[in-house]
Design a protein around this motif. Structure first.
Motif: not given
Length: 159
Positions: A63-68
């Motif tokens: 669910y998390l973007s790579a640039s969280f």
């Protein structure tokens, strides 16, 4: 002092017209935005369930973007920062629980109202988490919270 019936009816008609135009406008904009808002809210609720209710880090990662970006000062940025925090939470509090009580979504932002207990015998904390969703992934996170007090000056409670 006598009231002017024309003024009263004119104001009422104007308010009704304004309300119907605003409602129609909201309905048209909601028709195009509801899908993304509902899917953003579902995404955040699914993430929260996986990460905090089930404590399943592998499921939560998707669910998390790579640039969280993280605004919680106790958690480092990025997926690796979240993983590190998550591992320490599971290790320190194996009976941790988290329950979403309310959720609201608007314009790519999702806010959830959460009851969190590090241990089942504690009153716990109430937290408000806000997530920014971009492209179907959680891109950013903020949190604020309060411990649940033993007494209160009102009967409303934090939950």
């Amino acid at each position: 002092m006598q009231s002017n019936p024309f003024l009263r009816y004119g104001l009422a008609a104007g308010l009704l017209t304004f309300a119907s135009v605003a409602t129609a406008s909201d309905a048209m904009s909601s028709a195009t935005e509801t899908v993304s808002y509902d899917s953003d809210k579902t995404l955040v609720l699914d993430f929260h369930e996986a990460a905090f209710a089930c404590l399943d880090l592998r499921e939560a990662h998707k669910y998390l973007s790579a640039s969280f970006i993280q605004h919680d000062p106790a958690v480092e940025d990025g997926v690796a920062g979240f993983a590190k925090f998550h591992a320490s939470l599971r290790s320190a509090y194996p009976r941790y629980s988290s329950e979403v009580r309310r959720a609201i979504s608007s314009g790519g932002l999702v806010t959830i109202h959460v009851l969190q207990r590090l241990n089942p015998w504690e009153r716990g904390d109430v937290q408000v988490h806000m997530y920014r969703v971009v492209g179907g992934k959680i891109a950013e996170h903020w949190v604020a919270g309060n411990p649940i007090p033993a007494t209160s000056l009102n009967a409303n409670g934090l939950i």
